[in-house]
Design an enzyme around this catalytic site. Structure first.
Site, PDB file in Angstrom:
ATOM      1  N   CYS A  60       0.833  -1.206   0.000  1.00 41.45           N
ATOM      2  CA  CYS A  60       0.000   0.000   0.000  1.00 41.45           C
ATOM      3  C   CYS A  60       0.868   1.256   0.000  1.00 41.45           C
ATOM      4  O   CYS A  60       0.578   2.221  -0.717  1.00 41.45           O
ATOM      5  CB  CYS A  60      -0.938   0.017   1.202  1.00 41.45           C
ATOM      6  SG  CYS A  60      -2.093  -1.366   1.236  1.00 41.45           S
ATOM      7  N   ASP A  61       1.922   1.250   0.789  1.00 43.53           N
ATOM      8  CA  ASP A  61       2.865   2.364   0.839  1.00 43.53           C
ATOM      9  C   ASP A  61       3.426   2.625  -0.561  1.00 43.53           C
ATOM     10  O   ASP A  61       3.402   3.751  -1.057  1.00 43.53           O
ATOM     11  CB  ASP A  61       3.985   2.026   1.829  1.00 43.53           C
ATOM     12  CG  ASP A  61       5.061   3.088   1.919  1.00 43.53           C
ATOM     13  OD1 ASP A  61       5.807   3.294   0.936  1.00 43.53           O
ATOM     14  OD2 ASP A  61       5.190   3.708   2.985  1.00 43.53           O
TER      15      ASP A  61
END
Length: 166
Positions: A60-61
């Protein structure tokens, strides 16, 4: 409904699957300052909306950082990332990561986005990784439900769809 797994185990998605050509469903989520945001708030713009499980995970980062970089090159496209992270956590993460071109939105309150777009994972109360492009007249022009939540989306296809949408 799409078959989606999380760490190779099937999960149940709540809500209805959104398809290309559909009128984009409305939703109510929270911005980092706790103000309410809906789809109508960005009417007249193309929207690339990425749903992610949590900005505090590696994939996600990387995804939000990638879309942040791409967003600076897109004209009249608003890039939104929705997760169930608390608005406070999203704000902290954005500041630490230098995210300036993507608006992070929290669906923690009632899973409004997750249920409207068919990405709320019943077993985990997280959102399944997915990408939607919505044109300026609120028609869905691109949909990707990533079949394995821990995998990356097709960045190139999503970005091209956002560029092509009017």
């Amino acid at each position: 409904m799409m078959a989606v797994t999380f760490k190779e185990k099937p999960v149940t998605l709540l809500g209805n699957e959104v398809k290309v050509g559909d009128q984009a469903p409305d939703f109510r989520v929270l911005a980092n300052d706790m103000s309410e945001v809906s789809l109508a708030d960005s009417k007249g713009s193309v929207r690339l909306i990425a749903a992610v499980p949590s900005v505090d995970t590696g994939v996600c980062d990387a995804e939000v950082r990638r879309f942040n970089e791409e967003a600076s090159k897109l004209d009249n496209v608003k890039v939104l990332t929705v997760s169930v992270d608390l608005p406070f956590a999203q704000k902290r993460w954005c500041a630490a990561a230098g995210i300036e071109n993507v608006q992070t939105l929290s669906d923690h309150r009632d899973l409004s986005f997750g249920k409207a777009y068919g990405v709320a994972i019943e077993e985990l109360r997280l959102l399944a990784r997915s990408v939607f492009v919505i044109d300026s007249s609120d028609k869905v022009t691109y949909v990707e439900y990533v079949d394995e939540v821990t995998s990356h989306p097709n960045y190139e296809a999503a970005i091209e769809a956002a560029k092509a949408a009017k």
